[in-house]
Design a protein around this motif. Structure first.
Motif, PDB file in Angstrom:
ATOM      1  N   LYS A   1      -9.114  -0.891   4.871  1.00  0.00           N
ATOM      2  CA  LYS A   1      -8.855   0.373   3.993  1.00  0.00           C
ATOM      3  C   LYS A   1      -9.951   1.096   3.529  1.00  0.00           C
ATOM      4  O   LYS A   1     -11.051   0.284   3.335  1.00  0.00           O
ATOM      5  CB  LYS A   1      -7.700   0.109   2.807  1.00  0.00           C
TER       6      LYS A   1
ATOM      7  N   VAL B   1      -4.933  -1.045   7.293  1.00  0.00           N
ATOM      8  CA  VAL B   1      -4.809  -1.483   5.832  1.00  0.00           C
ATOM      9  C   VAL B   1      -5.837  -2.563   5.362  1.00  0.00           C
ATOM     10  O   VAL B   1      -6.219  -2.449   4.466  1.00  0.00           O
ATOM     11  CB  VAL B   1      -3.134  -1.996   5.473  1.00  0.00           C
TER      12      VAL B   1
ATOM     13  N   ILE C   1       0.854  -1.294   0.087  1.00  0.00           N
ATOM     14  CA  ILE C   1      -0.272   0.091   0.031  1.00  0.00           C
ATOM     15  C   ILE C   1       0.842   1.213  -0.166  1.00  0.00           C
ATOM     16  O   ILE C   1       1.775   1.384   1.034  1.00  0.00           O
ATOM     17  CB  ILE C   1      -1.156  -0.056   1.033  1.00  0.00           C
TER      18      ILE C   1
END
Length: 224
Positions: A165, A162, A129
């Motif tokens: 997200k 994450v 990411i």
């Protein structure tokens, strides 16, 4: 990840919880149906490890109740009952997997990891990411190949954000999923903000963090 272990044999429950805790999971224990349902109704568990032969009823009854309200919670049945009919019944009632006793703890760990990957829709062991790479099994983070030294809590926070997200994760959710029982934490404490601030400092040394958003008075969000 928050896990509820529903198992009436305390020695086995202790072995499972000890193994999972060492691998970074937050675990709670229930030894019967009624306690399991009480904990499920008052906590936000990601995964349920469910024995079938419980003192006050069948694990199938717990599974039925869970699936009435908890569509996202993953369920792994762990039982000495390995007959085909039991396995089929469990899967038809909504279990995600069925593990027959006796089993190796490493196999349980592998099945849990497979379910987590499926829940969050990723098929590899690394998450990438905005230039950062998270090695999920090794608890390592790097940027453009440069290792970043995160504490275990900092890694857990980063990983959880994450995996979720584009969603706002509240401080309460972080408390429950990273630290365990929310009742054991002082709600006025700023320890979550301190950990997030330290995480951001370490990440910010490598690139701008415009995508790492602080939602005022609520929590945090990673935008993709």
């Amino acid at each position: 990840m928050n896990i509820l272990v529903v198992e009436d044999h305390q020695e086995l429950a202790n072995e499972v919880i000890d193994y999972l805790s060492k691998n970074g999971y937050i675990c709670k224990w229930a030894n019967n149906c009624s306690t399991a349902l009480e904990k499920i109704n008052s906590n936000d568990f990601d995964i349920l490890l469910l024995d079938l032969g419980l003192p006050d009823g069948s694990g199938f009854d717990v599974l039925k109740e869970v699936r009435k309200t908890q569509s996202k919670m993953a369920v792994i049945i762990i039982s000495a009952r390995g007959e085909l009919d039991d396995r089929i019944n469990g899967l038809q009632l909504g279990a995600d997997d069925y593990l027959t006793k006796p089993f190796a703890l490493t196999e349980l760990g592998a099945r849990l990891y497979a379910i987590i990957r499926r829940i969050h829709g990723f098929t590899v062991n690394d998450l990438n990411i905005h230039g950062f790479s998270l090695q999920l099994q090794d608890y390592k983070v790097s940027y453009d190949g440069i290792p970043i030294n995160l504490t275990k809590k900092e890694f857990d926070i980063f990983q959880y954000l994450v995996l979720n997200k584009n969603r706002v994760i509240t401080r309460l959710q972080l408390t429950e999923h990273i630290w365990g029982d929310i009742l054991e934490i002082n709600s006025d404490s700023n320890f979550i903000d301190v950990h997030v601030r330290n995480l951001r400092k370490k990440l910010d040394k490598h690139t701008s963090l415009e995508w790492f958003e602080t939602v005022r008075n609520v929590g945090y969000r990673i935008n993709v």
